[in-house]
Every structure is written in C-alpha cells, then in structure tokens.
Design an enzyme around this catalytic site. Structure first.
Site, PDB file in Angstrom:
ATOM      1  CD  GLU A 135       4.707  -8.521  14.660  1.00 25.34           C
ATOM      2  OE1 GLU A 135       3.522  -8.273  14.417  1.00 25.34           O
ATOM      3  OE2 GLU A 135       5.621  -8.310  13.828  1.00 25.34           O
ATOM      4  NE  ARG A 158      -2.314  -1.903   3.054  1.00 23.38           N
ATOM      5  CZ  ARG A 158      -2.880  -2.563   4.029  1.00 23.38           C
ATOM      6  NH1 ARG A 158      -4.185  -2.620   4.118  1.00 23.38           N
ATOM      7  NH2 ARG A 158      -2.165  -3.164   4.953  1.00 23.38           N
TER       8      ARG A 158
END
Length: 172
Positions: free
Chosen positions: A100, A63
């Site tokens: 993560e 994006r």
C-alpha cells in the site's frame, strides 16, 4: 488425537485499537503462538485440507517461519524459508511486489527440487501481495504450490480478490 478447540485458539488473538495508527485494529497472534494447545490446534487446521499433498512447507518471514517449522516437524517434511530481501547470501529466486505504501522484495534459497509440492503458510492474509510473490518464487524455483494457508484473513482488504484461494482458519 486430541479434540481441536479452535474457538479457544481464536479467543487468544489479542486486539489493540489504534495501532500502528489511529483507526487500525491490530490483531496479535502472539498469545495464540504462546499457548501449546492453541498452536497445535491451529496448525492442525492449517494442514487438514492439504494432508498428504505436500513435500515441503514454505514459511513466509517472519511468523510464517514459526508455523512452517512446527508443521514441517509434525508432518515429517522439510521447510523452505521465504525471506525478506538481503537476508540470504545467495538467493536463488526473488520477487518484488507492491505494498500500500511502496514495494518489498522476498527471496528464497535454491533448496527445492523440480516438481516438489509446496504448502505456503503465513500468519495473516491482508492484501495478498506477499502470498502472490511467494507463489511466484516457488514457480521460479521449478516447484508447485499446492496451497496457501493463513491463520487470519483480514476481510475488506482485497487479499482473496488479489491472490485467489487461500485456506484461512479465522476471519476478521
């Protein structure tokens, strides 16, 4: 110049509870991107603190590409696509960073000139890993990052602590 209505633009960010997993509130900027006045206003807000200070806009896949393309066209500058690994036939720079749940690599082509001033843009600041890696790519290519900007900063995920100053239009 038209009036900027950031409240309207922010109202277009959709929230989807429990996506992609239970307990997560996903924020989708797609409705904002689809609205021409909201897109214009948000891109103006992204550029405002950096006006006249950059030669090229680095858009972080995916994006960030949309934002960088719009900003580059309206500001009369070029665009540097910063891609996920394996998308460029001959990347000039690559950086691997921690997520993560593992790691990821981003790459960029060798289109920057030494000392060129780059504004990095992306949609969301979460943990900051992608922006930190993009800054490192710009440095590897001999250019200078003059700033980083996102539409939305997700508070509480440590992005700003990990990457330093990032201009954000909205926080959640």
């Amino acid at each position: 110049m038209t009036n900027i209505d950031l409240a309207y633009a922010e109202s277009l960010i959709a929230e989807t509870p429990d996506y992609p997993e239970p307990g997560v509130l996903f924020r989708d900027i797609s409705p904002l991107l689809a609205d021409p006045s909201a897109l214009r206003d948000v891109c103006a807000a992204i550029v405002e603190p950096f006006a006249g200070q950059f030669d090229i806009v680095g858009g972080i896949e995916a994006r960030g590409f949309l934002l960088a393309g719009y900003i580059a066209a309206t500001e009369g500058v070029g665009m540097l696509p910063i891609r996920k690994a394996g998308k460029l036939p001959t990347p000039a720079a690559a950086v691997t960073y921690k997520l993560e749940y593992g790691s990821a690599t981003i790459e960029a082509p060798g289109v920057l000139k030494p000392g060129e001033r780059v504004l990095l843009v992306d949609d969301v600041l979460a943990t900051g890993g992608t922006i930190a890696a993009a800054r490192e790519i710009v440095s590897q290519l001999g250019a200078v990052t003059v700033g980083s900007a996102v539409i939305l900063e997700l508070l509480g995920l440590g992005g700003r602590e990990n990457v330093g100053d990032v201009h954000t239009v909205f926080t959640a």
